[in-house]
Design a protein around this motif. Structure first.
Motif, PDB file in Angstrom:
ATOM      1  N   TYR A   1       0.947  -1.250  -0.041  1.00  0.00           N
ATOM      2  CA  TYR A   1       0.046   0.122  -0.159  1.00  0.00           C
ATOM      3  C   TYR A   1       0.882   1.364   0.086  1.00  0.00           C
ATOM      4  CZ  TYR A   1      -3.230   3.522   1.353  1.00  0.00           C
ATOM      5  OH  TYR A   1      -4.005   4.879   1.872  1.00  0.00           O
ATOM      6  N   CYS A   2       0.685   2.161  -1.106  1.00  0.00           N
ATOM      7  CA  CYS A   2       1.503   3.197  -1.452  1.00  0.00           C
ATOM      8  C   CYS A   2       3.087   3.172  -1.345  1.00  0.00           C
ATOM      9  CB  CYS A   2       1.223   4.251   0.014  1.00  0.00           C
ATOM     10  SG  CYS A   2      -0.314   5.062  -0.503  1.00  0.00           S
ATOM     11  N   ILE A   3       3.485   1.839  -1.580  1.00  0.00           N
ATOM     12  CA  ILE A   3       4.876   1.485  -1.478  1.00  0.00           C
ATOM     13  C   ILE A   3       5.609   2.481  -2.617  1.00  0.00           C
ATOM     14  CG2 ILE A   3       4.793  -0.267  -3.205  1.00  0.00           C
ATOM     15  CD1 ILE A   3       6.824  -1.958  -1.246  1.00  0.00           C
ATOM     16  N   THR A   4       4.986   2.796  -3.715  1.00  0.00           N
ATOM     17  CA  THR A   4       5.519   3.618  -4.661  1.00  0.00           C
ATOM     18  C   THR A   4       6.283   4.851  -3.803  1.00  0.00           C
ATOM     19  OG1 THR A   4       3.483   4.738  -5.376  1.00  0.00           O
ATOM     20  CG2 THR A   4       4.323   2.548  -6.409  1.00  0.00           C
ATOM     21  N   ILE A   5       5.690   5.369  -2.871  1.00  0.00           N
ATOM     22  CA  ILE A   5       6.173   6.648  -2.235  1.00  0.00           C
ATOM     23  C   ILE A   5       7.044   6.364  -1.275  1.00  0.00           C
ATOM     24  CG2 ILE A   5       4.828   8.559  -0.982  1.00  0.00           C
ATOM     25  CD1 ILE A   5       2.124   7.785  -2.273  1.00  0.00           C
ATOM     26  N   TRP A   6       6.908   5.389  -0.493  1.00  0.00           N
ATOM     27  CA  TRP A   6       7.841   5.385   0.571  1.00  0.00           C
ATOM     28  C   TRP A   6       9.074   4.025   0.474  1.00  0.00           C
ATOM     29  CZ3 TRP A   6       7.711   0.308   2.495  1.00  0.00           C
ATOM     30  CH2 TRP A   6       6.566  -0.475   2.453  1.00  0.00           C
ATOM     31  N   GLY A   7       8.785   3.594  -0.673  1.00  0.00           N
ATOM     32  CA  GLY A   7       9.607   2.160  -0.707  1.00  0.00           C
ATOM     33  C   GLY A   7      10.926   2.445  -1.187  1.00  0.00           C
ATOM     34  N   ALA A   8      11.383   3.626  -1.450  1.00  0.00           N
ATOM     35  CA  ALA A   8      12.987   3.952  -1.604  1.00  0.00           C
ATOM     36  C   ALA A   8      13.529   4.569  -0.476  1.00  0.00           C
ATOM     37  CB  ALA A   8      12.844   5.175  -2.930  1.00  0.00           C
ATOM     38  N   ALA A   9      13.053   4.438   0.744  1.00  0.00           N
ATOM     39  CA  ALA A   9      13.403   4.622   1.909  1.00  0.00           C
ATOM     40  C   ALA A   9      15.021   3.688   2.108  1.00  0.00           C
ATOM     41  CB  ALA A   9      12.756   4.261   3.227  1.00  0.00           C
ATOM     42  N   SER A  10      15.816   4.264   2.909  1.00  0.00           N
ATOM     43  CA  SER A  10      17.002   3.636   2.942  1.00  0.00           C
ATOM     44  C   SER A  10      17.147   2.231   3.299  1.00  0.00           C
ATOM     45  CB  SER A  10      18.038   4.442   3.926  1.00  0.00           C
ATOM     46  OG  SER A  10      17.594   4.272   5.462  1.00  0.00           O
ATOM     47  N   LYS A  11      17.944   1.360   2.858  1.00  0.00           N
ATOM     48  CA  LYS A  11      18.063   0.108   3.208  1.00  0.00           C
ATOM     49  C   LYS A  11      18.247  -0.258   4.652  1.00  0.00           C
ATOM     50  CE  LYS A  11      22.555  -0.756   1.878  1.00  0.00           C
ATOM     51  NZ  LYS A  11      23.632  -1.703   0.967  1.00  0.00           N
ATOM     52  N   THR A  12      18.757   0.546   5.446  1.00  0.00           N
ATOM     53  CA  THR A  12      18.819   0.516   6.851  1.00  0.00           C
ATOM     54  C   THR A  12      17.454   0.633   7.567  1.00  0.00           C
ATOM     55  OG1 THR A  12      19.483   2.715   7.373  1.00  0.00           O
ATOM     56  CG2 THR A  12      21.139   1.176   6.981  1.00  0.00           C
ATOM     57  N   HIS A  13      16.472   1.353   7.014  1.00  0.00           N
ATOM     58  CA  HIS A  13      15.227   1.584   7.386  1.00  0.00           C
ATOM     59  C   HIS A  13      14.265   0.167   6.909  1.00  0.00           C
ATOM     60  CE1 HIS A  13      16.151   5.099   8.884  1.00  0.00           C
ATOM     61  NE2 HIS A  13      15.747   6.043   7.822  1.00  0.00           N
ATOM     62  N   LEU A  14      14.483  -0.134   5.670  1.00  0.00           N
ATOM     63  CA  LEU A  14      13.698  -1.072   5.116  1.00  0.00           C
ATOM     64  C   LEU A  14      13.964  -2.657   5.740  1.00  0.00           C
ATOM     65  CD1 LEU A  14      13.046  -0.404   1.111  1.00  0.00           C
ATOM     66  CD2 LEU A  14      11.360  -0.181   3.171  1.00  0.00           C
ATOM     67  N   ILE A  15      15.214  -2.660   6.076  1.00  0.00           N
ATOM     68  CA  ILE A  15      15.506  -4.017   6.678  1.00  0.00           C
ATOM     69  C   ILE A  15      14.458  -4.355   7.806  1.00  0.00           C
ATOM     70  CG2 ILE A  15      17.170  -2.978   8.411  1.00  0.00           C
ATOM     71  CD1 ILE A  15      17.550  -6.376   6.121  1.00  0.00           C
ATOM     72  N   VAL A  16      13.973  -3.299   8.445  1.00  0.00           N
ATOM     73  CA  VAL A  16      13.082  -3.782   9.680  1.00  0.00           C
ATOM     74  C   VAL A  16      11.980  -4.501   8.935  1.00  0.00           C
ATOM     75  CG1 VAL A  16      11.542  -2.546  11.187  1.00  0.00           C
ATOM     76  CG2 VAL A  16      13.708  -1.871  10.701  1.00  0.00           C
ATOM     77  N   LEU A  17      11.397  -3.882   7.935  1.00  0.00           N
ATOM     78  CA  LEU A  17      10.042  -4.488   7.205  1.00  0.00           C
ATOM     79  C   LEU A  17      10.443  -5.657   6.680  1.00  0.00           C
ATOM     80  CD1 LEU A  17       7.094  -4.416   6.591  1.00  0.00           C
ATOM     81  CD2 LEU A  17       7.886  -2.730   4.411  1.00  0.00           C
ATOM     82  N   GLU A  18      11.588  -5.711   6.058  1.00  0.00           N
ATOM     83  CA  GLU A  18      11.717  -7.269   5.625  1.00  0.00           C
ATOM     84  C   GLU A  18      12.188  -8.221   6.222  1.00  0.00           C
ATOM     85  OE1 GLU A  18      15.384  -6.833   2.535  1.00  0.00           O
ATOM     86  OE2 GLU A  18      13.697  -6.265   0.966  1.00  0.00           O
ATOM     87  N   ARG A  19      12.580  -8.096   7.600  1.00  0.00           N
ATOM     88  CA  ARG A  19      12.739  -9.064   8.654  1.00  0.00           C
ATOM     89  C   ARG A  19      11.257  -9.291   8.997  1.00  0.00           C
ATOM     90  NH1 ARG A  19      17.320  -5.901  12.048  1.00  0.00           N
ATOM     91  NH2 ARG A  19      19.182  -6.606  11.095  1.00  0.00           N
ATOM     92  N   ALA A  20      10.350  -8.409   9.280  1.00  0.00           N
ATOM     93  CA  ALA A  20       9.111  -8.769   9.665  1.00  0.00           C
ATOM     94  C   ALA A  20       8.271  -9.704   8.596  1.00  0.00           C
ATOM     95  CB  ALA A  20       8.352  -7.408   9.655  1.00  0.00           C
ATOM     96  N   GLN A  21       8.640  -9.333   7.192  1.00  0.00           N
ATOM     97  CA  GLN A  21       8.088 -10.305   6.196  1.00  0.00           C
ATOM     98  C   GLN A  21       8.521 -11.532   6.218  1.00  0.00           C
ATOM     99  OE1 GLN A  21       9.788  -9.433   2.270  1.00  0.00           O
ATOM    100  NE2 GLN A  21       7.998 -10.049   1.029  1.00  0.00           N
ATOM    101  N   ARG A  22       9.965 -11.796   6.430  1.00  0.00           N
ATOM    102  CA  ARG A  22      10.561 -12.909   6.473  1.00  0.00           C
ATOM    103  C   ARG A  22       9.981 -14.011   7.567  1.00  0.00           C
ATOM    104  NH1 ARG A  22      15.644 -10.219   4.452  1.00  0.00           N
ATOM    105  NH2 ARG A  22      16.221 -10.240   6.820  1.00  0.00           N
ATOM    106  N   ALA A  23      10.014 -12.993   8.677  1.00  0.00           N
ATOM    107  CA  ALA A  23       9.519 -13.855  10.005  1.00  0.00           C
ATOM    108  C   ALA A  23       8.116 -14.404   9.351  1.00  0.00           C
ATOM    109  CB  ALA A  23       9.428 -12.871  11.172  1.00  0.00           C
ATOM    110  N   LEU A  24       7.120 -13.678   9.002  1.00  0.00           N
ATOM    111  CA  LEU A  24       5.917 -13.996   8.541  1.00  0.00           C
ATOM    112  C   LEU A  24       5.892 -15.307   7.428  1.00  0.00           C
ATOM    113  CD1 LEU A  24       2.600 -13.735   8.869  1.00  0.00           C
ATOM    114  CD2 LEU A  24       2.842 -11.882   6.946  1.00  0.00           C
TER     115      LEU A  24
END
Length: 980
Positions: free
Chosen positions: A838-861
């Motif tokens: 949802y709205c990833i085109t707007i916030w998805g270019a955040a720094s990879k140090t920020h996005l790693i938080v979400l990727e960990r949650a995605q992988r955990a799920l």
């Protein structure tokens, strides 16, 4: 997109316990503590030898005696005896790490509990096992900043007890679960790792309220079987130490079993045949819309009534659940008979063996039948996200009501008086707010949008009417006339000519049938005291025939508005081809452009009180006339708005009719479009250095300037004019919830703490010493489901999405035992991936140090879904699941969104410089380069050189892009995003 917002808000509001903060002497009014409940208290005692007496005096004010008392940071000493509490046994930890450590668990002597100490790294832990509940009392010292060893040992222990359906973690964990604007990187990392690890075990936060200062350190983490247990958490304002006291109340869920002896059954086929035999075509000779409506409704109602009967259901055939069959009931009764025989003859070994075998067979039959039913429920709704989420909520017991509106029937001497008071309150919400507005302070009436053309209602025909009827939602509740939407759709061919004739009469005569202007209001509890009507949201239900007519009016009105471009380009709500994503992108693009140009930017997020309920009929009609709705058309809208009535229905008790004098009908089809017309002039206000963005009543004002002093002056002048417009239109601004944010690229360029924005009235707009209200300054706020922060770093939103995925882990822990792998994948894409993108085109270019938080949650799920351990290989996980990582999802959605805006032409393409499909937007800062405006063109041109996607259809582009992205490793993906 409105459905997406609703789903996101439901997930954000999803909680496993009801929470409240109160004084200890108010708890009896805040919580409903039952006799069959379990009351547990935890308190950071800061030396049990010094503060125990103060603690005991404090808890003596409780209305009940706690069953279990957990004390943390006890400062236990081996040479001092553990203090006793009368009528309680105790168990104290012995493996304490330093002098301030120690946990003591006190429990009533009447409780049969199994206690033992658990060896956790850097923490003291006592486990209490009571019946089917495992309680872990934990104290972790804040002196150890690295929580990884603690989390690893806690994770290992949770794996050992994971099969237990009820697990509780309580105590002073010293991990702050409340995100702060300024916090150390380690604190941020510890919180997310902690919540993610618990999420993989299906354990959710019981509360997220501060327990020491502004930090939430004393936790209640819960995994409970919500089918049988309900939880309430209270944070009690006490002075024993600088930590507040935390109370947990667990109670058995009271299941209301209605002793249904009769059941109402409607024979829809018989009713349809009856309706056909009534010769409805005689109604085509009627020319009075009121008479025609009454006759049509009466004929349908009589057909249903004549084919409705009540049947008696014997107790043996009463099915409490849809998945329980008659054969299963017979098995259960036979099992119970065997149990009674064994109970009377316990020494009979053959009978014992027979009973246990049959019991196991019966239990497996029930479990498999329930899973089969749930699986089919999910499969049938897998293509409909709204129904899917509703069914998931049912299966995971999210729909269990914590309270109902029956308490409102007790606010007066009798239920009849009470329901009348509730009805009067809801009917007069708009009037009450409008009467408080001082219109004497308004400067002038603002010029309305005008259109010289005239709106004309084009006649309808039976074919169009039948199409509209077939598109009605079958699940919609019937209105006061009790005509179900499902039957109206079944009788579509018979009633379409009559409704078509009725609509054309309404168009010609400029009237709307009185019988279709009555709504049934159901109060839905929000929060707060259950006996306060202001804590309920009114949900209205209109007759099905009214919805058909409104849809026909609405389609013609929208076509007219679009044809003459009468709605502001800044209004994104309820408009075809516009979405919340468009609104957020438009807002952030303006902010980014000004920051990239070294300008100053401030955004005010308005909050209006009951905006839909406070629409003034005369003002709305005036605006309709200005845009060209005149004559019979205007008369129809005037008749539609005036003399509307409503009744409130609570637990079968129905109020008398009450007239409404303000507000567009909520729950109606036409209401949102009329509201857009009403608020349209706000979006068109001519304000200096200001852009206005609106999605229905969610409005944001962007003020810009060269300096903060200039921005302040522009913002206060603009807000003065906006407030004046709102007063002119009898809309109320909620200043306590309206806030503003100063956007900057770095923190050092933020205005100082004395920077303040006021909403001045027109008497003294330039008076510095005025008492006009100030609005709150924030550093992050939620706008249309996206957390926007003052630097557009998107870290708060990334954490929000990660938190949503962590909440879904608890749901998937249940679903993975119900659904097969293929169905789980479908649910993941429909639910989890929709939330992630949802709205990833707007916030998805955040720094990879920020996005790693979400990727960990995605992988955990994903690991939860695929039954993988936490240490499972990331590469293998994405290969097994065939799911794109968050970075790849950002690339995919950015390319697809850009692809839809491409006006591909081979001639023009050959003329473009370096064969770039899109011209890359010029920027002055690296900050702007990593936002959608620049990155979308950059990514598209870069990827197009390898894949040649510009001449493809959207479907072809999606397929080719997804296949290609799955072949990229992490470094290759990151290289795509690098700007040279």
């Amino acid at each position: 997109m409105a459905d997406d917002i609703q789903k996101l808000n439901e997930i954000d509001d999803m909680k496993i316990a009801n929470t409240v903060r109160c004084n200890i002497d108010d708890i009896a009014h805040k919580l409903e503590i039952t006799d069959n409940g379990l009351v547990i208290i935890t308190q950071n005692i800061r030396s049990v030898y010094c503060n125990l007496d103060d603690f005991l005096v404090t808890i003596s004010q409780l209305p009940v005696e706690p069953d279990i008392i957990l004390l943390t940071e006890c400062w236990l000493c081996s040479d001092k005896p553990t203090p006793n509490i009368a009528n309680y046994s105790f168990y104290a930890s012995s493996r304490n790490k330093n002098r301030s450590d120690g946990v003591i668990a006190y429990f009533k002597k009447t409780i049969n509990a199994d206690l033992k100490e658990i060896d956790l790294r850097d923490a003291s832990c006592v486990q209490i096992h009571i019946k089917n509940i495992i309680l872990l009392a934990i104290y972790r010292s804040p002196s150890v900043t690295n929580v990884d060893p603690f989390l690893e040992t806690l994770n290992q222990h949770l794996q050992l007890i994971e099969k237990n359906k009820n697990i509780i973690l309580m105590g002073d964990i010293n991990i702050n679960t409340i995100a702060r604007e300024t916090e150390k990187c380690g604190e941020h990392r510890n919180r997310l790792n902690y919540l993610e690890m618990l999420g993989t075990h299906g354990i959710m936060m019981g509360h997220n309220l501060p327990t020491r200062g502004n930090n939430s350190l004393d936790h209640v983490m819960l995994k409970i079987d919500r089918k049988y247990i309900s939880a309430q958490v209270a944070i009690l304002n006490t002075t024993v130490t600088d930590h507040d006291m935390v109370l947990l109340h667990l109670a058995k869920v009271s299941v209301k079993i209605h002793n249904i002896k009769t059941k109402t059954v409607v024979d829809y086929k018989g009713a349809l045949l009856n309706l056909k035999n009534r010769n409805l075509f005689d109604l085509l000779n009627l020319t009075d819309p009121e008479v025609l409506t009454n006759s049509l409704v009466q004929n349908i109602a009589d057909s249903l009534k004549e084919n409705t009967c009540k049947i008696t259901i014997t107790k043996s055939k009463l099915l409490l659940k849809p998945w329980i069959t008659q054969g299963m009931l017979r098995c259960i009764r036979h099992r119970d008979r065997l149990w009674h025989k064994l109970r009377s003859n316990p020494s009979n070994e053959i009978l014992g063996i027979s009973y246990r075998r049959y019991r196991n067979f019966c239990n497996n039959l029930v479990k498999n039948s329930k899973r089969k039913y749930d699986r089919k429920l999910l499969q049938d709704s897998s293509s409909n996200p709204r129904t899917l989420w509703s069914n998931i909520a049912t299966i995971t017991h999210q729909k269990r009501k914590t309270t109902d509106s029956s308490k409102l029937l007790q606010i007066q001497h009798s239920p009849k008086e009470s329901v009348e008071v509730v009805n009067k309150f809801f009917a007069n919400i708009g009037k009450s707010l409008a009467e408080k507005i001082d219109q004497a302070n308004t400067t002038h009436q603002y010029n309305l949008v005008t259109n010289l053309s005239s709106f004309v209602f084009l006649n309808t025909d039976p074919k169009e009417v039948h199409t509209v009827i077939s598109e009605l939602k079958t699940t919609s509740a019937p209105g006061y006339d009790n005509i179900p939407t499902s039957f109206l759709k079944l009788a579509g061919l018979e009633v379409a000519p009559i409704i078509s004739h009725l609509v054309n009469l309404c168009f010609a005569n400029g009237v709307f049938p009185t019988q279709l202007k009555e709504s049934i209001i159901t109060p839905i509890y929000k929060n707060g005291a259950t006996d306060d009507v202001s804590n309920y949201r009114p949900i209205s239900v209109l007759p099905s025939i009214s919805k058909v007519i409104e849809k026909l009016i609405n389609s013609r009105l929208k076509n007219y508005l679009n044809k003459f471009n009468l709605l502001s380009a800044s209004q994104f709500g309820f408009r075809t081809g516009r979405s919340t994503v468009d609104a957020v992108e438009a807002l952030t693009s303006v902010i980014i452009d000004h920051l990239d140009g070294r300008g100053k930017c401030l955004t005010v997020f308005l909050d209006l009180k009951k905006a839909f309920d406070t629409v003034s009929f005369p003002i709305l009609l005036q605006k309709l006339e200005k845009i060209g709705i005149r004559g019979a058309a205007l008369n129809l809208f005037e008749d539609y708005l005036n003399n509307r009535t409503q009744r409130v229905k609570i637990d079968g008790m129905v109020s008398e009719k009450t007239y409404t004098t303000y507000g567009v009908p909520q729950g109606s089809v036409l209401g949102p479009t009329l509201f857009l017309i009403y608020i349209n002039d706000l979006c068109n206000l001519n304000l200096e250095n200001t852009r206005i963005f609106s999605y229905a009543d969610d409005t944001a004002l962007v003020f810009t300037g060269e300096s903060w002093d200039e921005v302040k002056a522009v913002a206060e002048n603009g807000l003065r004019l906006v407030a004046d417009w709102l007063r002119c239109n009898l809309l109320t601004l909620n200043t306590s919830k309206t806030n503003y944010m100063c956007f900057t690229v770095t923190n050092r360029t933020q205005p100082d703490c004395n920077f303040n924005i006021k909403i001045h009235n027109n008497h003294h707009p330039d008076d510095i010493s005025c008492t006009c209200p100030s609005i709150e300054r924030v550093f992050a706020t939620k706008y249309l489901g996206v957390m926007v922060d003052h630097r557009l770093s998107w870290l708060p939103h990334v954490e929000l999405v990660a938190g949503r995925l962590i909440k879904l882990m608890w749901i998937f822990k249940i679903l993975r035992h119900v659904a097969g792998q293929k169905l789980l994948n479908q649910i993941y894409y429909a639910l989890a991936q929709t939330i992630t993108t949802y709205c990833i085109t707007i916030w998805g270019a955040a720094s990879k140090t920020h996005l790693i938080v979400l990727e960990r949650a995605q992988r955990a799920l994903l690991k939860v879904i695929y039954f993988k351990k936490r240490q499972y290989s990331t590469t293998s996980l994405y290969t097994t699941s065939e799911v794109l990582s968050v970075r790849k999802l950002y690339i995919q959605h950015t390319i697809l969104r850009k692809h839809t805006s491409s006006d591909y032409n081979i001639v023009n393409f050959k003329k473009r410089r370096k064969n770039n499909v899109f011209d890359t937007k010029r920027t002055h800062t690296q900050f702007a380069q990593y936002q959608y405006g620049y990155m979308s063109s950059f990514l598209y041109n870069n990827i197009n050189k390898s894949l040649v996607i510009h001449p493809l259809t959207l479907r072809q582009c999606r397929h080719r892009l997804s296949t290609w992205l799955k072949t990229l490793d992490y470094d290759q993906t990151e290289n795509l995003l690098k700007i040279n």
